[in-house]
Motif scaffolding. Structure first.
Motif, PDB file in Angstrom:
ATOM      1  N   SER A   1      -5.509 -13.551  -7.405  1.00 56.24           N
ATOM      2  CA  SER A   1      -6.028 -14.920  -7.391  1.00 56.24           C
ATOM      3  C   SER A   1      -5.531 -15.685  -6.168  1.00 56.24           C
ATOM      4  O   SER A   1      -6.303 -16.415  -5.525  1.00 56.24           O
ATOM      5  N   LEU A   2      -4.257 -15.515  -5.854  1.00 61.85           N
ATOM      6  CA  LEU A   2      -3.687 -16.204  -4.698  1.00 61.85           C
ATOM      7  C   LEU A   2      -4.345 -15.725  -3.404  1.00 61.85           C
ATOM      8  O   LEU A   2      -4.676 -16.536  -2.526  1.00 61.85           O
ATOM      9  N   ALA A   3      -4.558 -14.426  -3.297  1.00 61.13           N
ATOM     10  CA  ALA A   3      -5.190 -13.876  -2.094  1.00 61.13           C
ATOM     11  C   ALA A   3      -6.600 -14.439  -1.899  1.00 61.13           C
ATOM     12  O   ALA A   3      -6.988 -14.822  -0.789  1.00 61.13           O
ATOM     13  N   ILE A   4      -7.362 -14.522  -2.998  1.00 64.42           N
ATOM     14  CA  ILE A   4      -8.725 -15.059  -2.914  1.00 64.42           C
ATOM     15  C   ILE A   4      -8.687 -16.544  -2.563  1.00 64.42           C
ATOM     16  O   ILE A   4      -9.458 -17.027  -1.718  1.00 64.42           O
ATOM     17  N   GLN A   5      -7.773 -17.286  -3.182  1.00 62.93           N
ATOM     18  CA  GLN A   5      -7.686 -18.714  -2.907  1.00 62.93           C
ATOM     19  C   GLN A   5      -7.293 -18.972  -1.448  1.00 62.93           C
ATOM     20  O   GLN A   5      -7.801 -19.902  -0.808  1.00 62.93           O
TER      21      GLN A   5
ATOM     22  N   ASP B   1      -4.015 -14.684 -15.720  1.00 59.94           N
ATOM     23  CA  ASP B   1      -3.097 -13.594 -16.078  1.00 59.94           C
ATOM     24  C   ASP B   1      -3.819 -12.254 -16.192  1.00 59.94           C
ATOM     25  O   ASP B   1      -3.214 -11.201 -15.981  1.00 59.94           O
ATOM     26  N   VAL B   2      -5.091 -12.271 -16.541  1.00 59.22           N
ATOM     27  CA  VAL B   2      -5.870 -11.026 -16.599  1.00 59.22           C
ATOM     28  C   VAL B   2      -6.239 -10.563 -15.192  1.00 59.22           C
ATOM     29  O   VAL B   2      -6.080  -9.395 -14.842  1.00 59.22           O
TER      30      VAL B   2
ATOM     31  N   PHE C   1     -12.646 -19.765  -8.405  1.00 60.98           N
ATOM     32  CA  PHE C   1     -11.226 -19.865  -8.066  1.00 60.98           C
ATOM     33  C   PHE C   1     -10.747 -21.275  -7.725  1.00 60.98           C
ATOM     34  O   PHE C   1      -9.612 -21.632  -8.060  1.00 60.98           O
ATOM     35  N   PRO C   2     -11.563 -22.133  -7.104  1.00 62.81           N
ATOM     36  CA  PRO C   2     -11.108 -23.521  -6.972  1.00 62.81           C
ATOM     37  C   PRO C   2     -10.894 -24.204  -8.330  1.00 62.81           C
ATOM     38  O   PRO C   2      -9.985 -25.011  -8.485  1.00 62.81           O
TER      39      PRO C   2
END
Length: 601
Positions: free
Chosen positions: A556-560, A549-550, A510-511
């Motif tokens: 993704s935002l929550a994990i980041q 997008d998948v 994710f980074p």
């Protein structure tokens, strides 16, 4: 690929100069010769010219041996190439590209000397992978005709070419070079002049992070590499890839990127510098993160860090029956995995309809496997016969391990683990599939934290091979070993790591995705060009924006955000563009709009 790029060059090129005939330069010369251009290869000495000839003969000879080229075609290609040891041979060249050593002073001197040799309208290019093209260009009296043209190794095989524009590159020159690269059958992507360009900027930040993870002893080299291969479908793990690239090369690229951008995430990990200093450069020296049977060999041999066969995990606790809590896609997949591997499974849902839905989902999956010849018809009834669906958690009282796969909400999961603590028999293992929440917080909701472990399956569970086995400071060693052995028993690849945000895969993935978003919002390159660069330049299965997008931009935002909160690393702060897309409801494919608009596709 850059949209709107002309299929043919807007100006006619016939004679191409290539300076430097090492592996990369010889490959570039071959690419142009294969496409009918007259090529003049220049080297420092007759000995260097002869080595260049050998590179070309070897490369084209392999193509002949593999039946991809006839001997007549080989002779024709080699006939297009002449050789010289003096730059004056390039006087009539239309396009000159250098592929000499990665030294700014040497390249600047070269472009200074070319000034008095080449035609006024000749285009000059540098194949540098990390040095500032602008500095190289300004050594020439006509910097507007200088551009970066970064081929990837091996040039005859790799389709990606990064075209690097400077602030003074003339638009016509850029268009001409895009067209020229297009005639070679390559995919040009255009970007600005900053260290690393597209592919290396995103790739080496990820590789450097992997070194730091290994350096901190968070996970073994084998587990880090297996996690990215089996969890993300990458062709190589990051540490094995660094050995292939060369640790000295990686160090120099990172050092250059850090000096220019001052991004701490590009500051080479201390371990990298130590290994380079010690001469442990990877495959080329026979030892890097792994040990090889000899220098330049791809064959890994055992060393003092290689796990012993005696260390293979064993089932230290008896596992014959499995409980699964949850009825979503992940839960249903996990139920199927265990049932197909011969385990009796009790799964719990909140309603009879949801419980029945899990069985229907598994039936459908089994039918598809039968239709494709991957499962015998008789096996279907056996698998379904091992399933027991229920709406009561109390029915888990006799199972040996419970795997929860419910909503990613710490309060809800903690309540569940408190209940499981009261219901499950002594010695039963309590596992969570969380991908981002602290496992220790769930262990703390029980009176048996030693029995609680993370067991992070990847979606879809029946297909994805990886399981991250996450141990907390309280997890008993026999629990960790049993879960790893259980993963092997159900056909999964288990990797071990500690209990911190992102575990291995998400902490590395994710980074990198976040960096891609930052690159896009800085207008450095388009989403299409960034995706193309990472797929073709790094052989990744999906580009970062396709993947975002998948996955879903909200996920993704929550994990980041979790990664940023855990590590307090400024570079992990979510890119504003990602936050804005989520606020606007552009979550990716599931909402038909994310980084791309899917409503018209």
């Amino acid at each position: 690929m850059t949209t709107g790029a002309p299929e043919r060059a807007t100006r006619k090129f016939s004679t191409i100069g290539v300076i430097g005939l090492g592996t990369m330069g010889a490959g570039i010369a071959e690419v142009f010769a294969r496409n009918g251009f007259t090529v003049i290869g220049v080297e420092l000495s007759d000995e260097a010219v002869e080595r260049g000839r050998e590179h070309l003969a070897h490369s084209t000879g392999r193509a002949v041996a593999r039946g991809k080229m006839s001997e007549a075609d080989q002779a024709k290609i080699l006939g297009h190439i002449s050789f010289a040891t003096d730059l004056s041979a390039l006087a009539e060249a239309d396009f000159v590209i250098e592929a000499v050593i990665e030294s700014l002073d040497i390249k600047k001197d070269l472009f200074r000397r070319l000034d008095d040799i080449v035609k006024p309208d000749a285009i000059l290019a540098t194949n540098t992978s990390s040095l500032p093209v602008t500095e190289i260009a300004t050594a020439n009296t006509r910097p507007g005709r200088v551009v970066g043209v970064h081929f990837f190794n091996p040039a005859p095989v790799q389709n990606l070419v990064e075209i690097v524009r400077t602030v003074v590159t003339e638009p016509a020159v850029l268009a001409d070079v895009e067209g020229l690269v297009g005639t070679l059958g390559k995919n040009p992507v255009v970007c600005g002049d900053r260290a690393g360009f597209i592919a290396n900027t995103l790739l080496f930040g990820y590789l450097n992070h992997a070194v730091s993870m290994f350096e901190s002893k968070y996970a073994t080299r084998e587990d880090i590499d297996a996690a990215m291969r089996f969890g993300c479908g990458y062709p190589m793990g990051p540490l094995a890839l660094l050995d292939l690239i060369g640790l000295d090369t990686a160090y120099e690229i990172l050092e250059t990127m850090y000096r220019q951008g001052r991004d701490r995430l590009h500051a080479p990990a201390p371990m990298l510098k130590q290994m380079v200093t010690a001469g442990l450069l990877g495959r080329k020296t026979g030892r890097g993160f792994y040990t090889y049977e000899r220098a330049d060999s791809p064959v890994v041999v055992a060393d003092d860090k290689t796990p012993s066969a005696d260390d293979l995990p064993k089932l230290r606790r008896t596992i014959s029956s499995v409980g699964v809590v949850g009825t979503g896609t992940m839960a249903a997949g996990i139920v199927e995995v265990f049932a197909k591997s011969g385990f009796d499974v009790v799964y719990v849902g909140r309603s009879a309809d949801k419980v029945e839905g899990v069985r229907a989902t598994i039936e459908k999956s089994l039918d598809k496997a039968i239709q494709r010849g991957k499962l015998e018809e008789s096996a279907k009834d056996e698998v379904l016969g091992r399933l027991t669906g229920t709406t009561s958690l109390d029915d888990l009282s006799g199972v040996d391990i419970v795997v929860e796969a419910i909503a990613e909400d710490l309060r809800i999961k903690s309540t569940l683990f408190s209940n499981l603590d009261e219901i499950c028999k002594p010695g039963a293992i309590l596992a969570t599939t969380t991908s981002s929440l602290p496992v220790i917080a769930l262990a703390g909701a029980t009176s048996r934290p030693q029995d609680v472990v993370g067991m992070h399956f990847f979606n879809p569970a029946p297909i994805m091979k990886l399981v991250e086995v996450v141990s907390t400071v309280s997890t008993a060693e026999d629990v960790t070993e049993t879960v790893r052995a259980l993963c092997d028993k159900v056909g999964k690849v288990a990797v071990s790591c500690g209990d911190r945000s992102g575990f291995i895969v998400n902490a590395l993935l994710f980074p990198y995705l976040n960096d891609a978003v930052k690159m896009l919002e800085a207008h450095y390159a388009t989403a299409d060009d960034i995706d193309t660069a990472m797929k073709q330049g790094c052989a990744l299965p999906m580009g970062p924006f396709e993947l975002l997008d998948v996955v879903g931009n909200d996920v993704s935002l929550a994990i980041q955000r979790e990664l940023y909160l855990e590590f307090r690393e400024p570079g992990f702060a979510p890119a504003p563009l990602l936050e804005h897309l989520v606020t606007a409801g552009y979550l990716g494919r599931k909402t038909q709009r994310g980084f791309r608009d899917y409503t018209t596709r």
